[in-house]
Each structure stands twice: as structure tokens, then as C-alpha cells.
Motif scaffolding. Structure first.
Motif, short mmCIF file in Angstrom:
data_model
loop_
_atom_site.label_atom_id
_atom_site.label_comp_id
_atom_site.label_asym_id
_atom_site.label_seq_id
_atom_site.Cartn_x
_atom_site.Cartn_y
_atom_site.Cartn_z
N ALA A 98 0.83 -1.21 0.00
CA ALA A 98 0.00 0.00 0.00
C ALA A 98 0.85 1.25 0.00
O ALA A 98 0.41 2.32 -0.43
N ASN A 99 2.10 1.15 0.50
CA ASN A 99 3.04 2.28 0.50
C ASN A 99 2.50 3.49 1.26
O ASN A 99 2.78 4.64 0.90
N ILE A 100 1.71 3.23 2.29
CA ILE A 100 1.22 4.32 3.14
C ILE A 100 2.35 4.85 3.99
O ILE A 100 2.52 6.06 4.15
N ILE A 101 3.15 3.94 4.53
CA ILE A 101 4.34 4.31 5.28
C ILE A 101 5.50 3.45 4.78
O ILE A 101 5.29 2.43 4.10
N GLY A 102 6.72 3.85 5.12
CA GLY A 102 7.88 3.07 4.74
C GLY A 102 8.03 1.84 5.61
O GLY A 102 7.86 1.91 6.83
N ILE A 103 8.33 0.71 5.00
CA ILE A 103 8.52 -0.55 5.72
C ILE A 103 9.75 -1.24 5.17
O ILE A 103 9.94 -1.31 3.95
N PHE A 104 10.60 -1.73 6.07
CA PHE A 104 11.74 -2.53 5.60
C PHE A 104 12.00 -3.67 6.58
O PHE A 104 11.65 -3.60 7.76
N ILE A 105 12.60 -4.73 6.06
CA ILE A 105 13.00 -5.89 6.86
C ILE A 105 14.51 -5.99 6.79
O ILE A 105 15.10 -5.89 5.72
N SER A 106 15.13 -6.18 7.94
CA SER A 106 16.59 -6.26 7.97
C SER A 106 17.04 -7.38 8.88
O SER A 106 16.28 -7.86 9.73
N SER A 107 18.27 -7.79 8.70
CA SER A 107 18.84 -8.88 9.49
C SER A 107 19.44 -8.33 10.78
O SER A 107 19.53 -7.12 10.99
N ARG A 108 19.87 -9.25 11.64
CA ARG A 108 20.50 -8.85 12.89
C ARG A 108 21.77 -8.04 12.64
O ARG A 108 22.13 -7.16 13.43
N GLY A 160 22.10 -5.85 10.46
CA GLY A 160 21.76 -4.52 9.97
C GLY A 160 21.67 -4.41 8.47
O GLY A 160 21.63 -3.29 7.93
N GLU A 161 21.61 -5.52 7.77
CA GLU A 161 21.46 -5.51 6.31
C GLU A 161 19.98 -5.45 5.95
O GLU A 161 19.19 -6.27 6.42
N ILE A 162 19.61 -4.50 5.13
CA ILE A 162 18.23 -4.39 4.67
C ILE A 162 18.02 -5.39 3.54
O ILE A 162 18.66 -5.30 2.49
N ILE A 163 17.14 -6.34 3.76
CA ILE A 163 16.94 -7.40 2.78
C ILE A 163 15.63 -7.25 2.03
O ILE A 163 15.41 -7.93 1.03
N GLU A 164 14.76 -6.38 2.49
CA GLU A 164 13.49 -6.13 1.78
C GLU A 164 12.97 -4.77 2.22
O GLU A 164 13.15 -4.36 3.36
N ALA A 165 12.32 -4.06 1.31
CA ALA A 165 11.75 -2.75 1.62
C ALA A 165 10.68 -2.43 0.59
O ALA A 165 10.74 -2.90 -0.56
N ASN A 166 9.70 -1.65 1.00
CA ASN A 166 8.66 -1.26 0.04
C ASN A 166 9.07 0.03 -0.67
O ASN A 166 10.06 0.69 -0.32
N ASP A 167 8.30 0.39 -1.66
CA ASP A 167 8.63 1.56 -2.49
C ASP A 167 8.63 2.86 -1.69
O ASP A 167 9.40 3.78 -1.98
N ALA A 168 7.74 2.95 -0.69
CA ALA A 168 7.66 4.17 0.10
C ALA A 168 8.97 4.43 0.84
O ALA A 168 9.46 5.57 0.87
N PHE A 169 9.57 3.40 1.41
CA PHE A 169 10.84 3.59 2.12
C PHE A 169 11.97 3.88 1.15
O PHE A 169 12.82 4.76 1.41
N LEU A 170 12.00 3.17 0.03
CA LEU A 170 13.06 3.41 -0.96
C LEU A 170 13.00 4.83 -1.50
O LEU A 170 14.04 5.49 -1.65
N LYS A 171 11.81 5.31 -1.76
CA LYS A 171 11.65 6.69 -2.25
C LYS A 171 12.07 7.69 -1.17
O LYS A 171 12.65 8.75 -1.48
N MET A 172 11.79 7.35 0.08
CA MET A 172 12.10 8.23 1.20
C MET A 172 13.60 8.50 1.29
O MET A 172 14.03 9.62 1.59
N ILE A 173 14.42 7.46 1.04
CA ILE A 173 15.87 7.60 1.21
C ILE A 173 16.63 7.65 -0.11
O ILE A 173 17.86 7.74 -0.11
N GLY A 174 15.91 7.57 -1.23
CA GLY A 174 16.55 7.75 -2.53
C GLY A 174 17.28 6.55 -3.07
O GLY A 174 18.17 6.69 -3.91
N GLN A 198 14.72 -13.72 16.53
CA GLN A 198 15.09 -12.32 16.34
C GLN A 198 16.23 -12.17 15.35
O GLN A 198 17.05 -11.26 15.44
N ASP A 199 16.27 -13.09 14.38
CA ASP A 199 17.28 -12.97 13.32
C ASP A 199 16.90 -11.88 12.33
O ASP A 199 17.77 -11.32 11.65
#
Length: 222
Positions: free
Chosen positions: A63-73, A75-89, A155-156
Motif C-alpha cells: 500500500a506504501n502508506i508508510i515506509g517498511i523494511f525488513i533487515s537482518s541482525r 543490519g542488512e536491509i533485505i526487503e523494503a517497500n517503495d515508500a521507504f526506498l523513495k524516502m531515502i533515494g 530475532q534474526d
């Protein structure tokens, strides 16, 4: 049909053609089948609930209402939606290449913050939303509100929800500037009123003084 003493369902069998059909041996087999059927039904229900939860999460992410990302322990971002990617370029090519790390996105003064993201720390449970900043790809900063939680029992992985606060911060800055200008205008008006009042008082005193002097030195006719 029971699973760990919990009722999952009921299996009803009826035979009206002959008597004593359900012998102890056959009943034992039926109990075994009922137990296996209960396990199968519970597993199917669990898979169905998991699939439904996953579908809800996927709809929220897409839905891209807010930014969402999934990361590993780590600190590597392994998934993110378009809203978050647009937010940080950034874009999905950067995710695939492993170029997005929380440490690289976080300004140095924010890294030792006591309220840090769950991912990459040993803090159990969820982290209440807190304000911080992220670094965009071009080096500029974006103020955000971040909340995160563990994505699994180990909590991985963790999921974070990010709200862009840029517009709110701009509105707050404009409100503060308007308040500053209002106060300056009030001070100028108060100063002008004081000057005008002092002028009026000075004029009145001068007029009264001149009359007193006139009458004091007026020659007396005899």
C-alpha cells in the motif's frame, strides 16, 4: 478428534445395517485415524492463518502508506517497500546488491542513541516509536519516526515501520518563524506605543510648564 487434549472436530460414524460392527479393534483404528485427522486439520488451519497474516502484511507493504523494511541482525536491509526506498533515494537494485545497511543510513550522532532499532541489537520484543534521521543517497537527511519489532522468535530478522516527518518538521519551523515574527511585531508595537505615550506626556508637560512661566513673569499693572 483431539490434539493435546484440545477438541479439533467430531467424527461421526453410523451403521444401521448390522449390529456389533464397531469392534474394539476397529474402534482403536478409528481413534488412531481421528488423531491423525485432528493433526492434519490443525496444521491446515495454522497454514491458513499464516497465509492470511502474510497476505495482510503484504497488502500493508504494497500500500506504501508508510515506509517498511525488513533487515537482518547484522543490519542488512533485505526487503523494503517503495515508500521507504523513495524516502531515502535508493532502489531495489541496491537491495539486491547488498548496498543498504542501517549503519550507512544512520548519521553518526544517532547511532549511540538509547532508543535504537531492534534489528542489529539484542533488545527483545518491540521498540516503541522514536524520532531520528536517515541519510539519503545524496547525503541529505530525512527526519523520520521509527518503530520496530522482531520478525521471528530467534530475532534474526526484524521489521521496521518508518514515517517521513519532513512535512511536519517544515510546518513546525514555519509555525516557529510565524511566532517569532508575531512576537517581534508585538514588541515593535509596544515600543511605538511607549514612544508615543512619552511624546504625549512630554508635550503636555511642556505646555503646562510654559503657561506657569508666562503667568509667573507677567508684569503687574498698577
Amino acid at each position: 478428534m483431539l490434539k493435546q487434549a484440545e477438541l479439533i472436530g467430531v467424527l461421526y460414524l453410523e451403521n444401521s445395517l448390522a449390529s456389533h460392527v464397531f469392534t474394539p479393534g476397529r474402534i482403536a483404528v478409528l481413534k488412531l485415524l481421528a488423531s491423525q485427522a485432528a493433526i492434519a486439520l490443525e496444521n491446515a488451519r495454522s497454514y491458513s492463518d499464516a497465509a492470511e497474516r502474510e497476505a495482510k502484511i503484504r497488502r500493508l507493504v504494497d500500500a506504501n502508506i508508510i515506509g517498511i523494511f525488513i533487515s537482518s541482525r547484522k543490519g542488512e536491509i533485505i526487503e523494503a517497500n517503495d515508500a521507504f526506498l523513495k524516502m531515502i533515494g535508493y532502489d531495489r537494485v541496491d537491495i539486491a546488491a547488498g548496498n543498504m545497511r542501517l549503519a550507512d543510513l544512520t548519521p553518526s550522532e544517532w547511532r549511540p542513541s538509547p532508543a535504537r532499532s531492534l534489528v542489529g541489537t539484542d533488545t527483545p520484543g518491540a521498540v516503541q516509536p522514536y524520532e531520528k534521521e536517515y541519510l539519503r543517497r545524496d547525503g541529505s537527511r530525512v527526519p523520520v519516526l521509527v518503530g520496530s519489532a522482531a520478525f521471528d522468535e530467534q530475532q534474526d530478522h526484524g521489521v521496521a515501520f518508518v514515517l517521513d516527518l519532513t512535512e511536519r518538521k517544515l510546518a513546525e519551523a514555519e509555525a516557529r518563524e510565524s511566532e517569532r515574527r508575531y512576537r517581534e511585531t508585538q514588541l515593535e508595537l509596544e515600543h511605538a506605543n511607549r514612544v508615543a505615550t512619552m511624546g504625549q506626556l512630554t508635550s503636555s508637560i511642556a505646555q503646562i510648564g510654559s503657561k506657569d512661566i508666562f503667568f509667573a513673569y507677567m508684569p503687574v499693572r498698577r
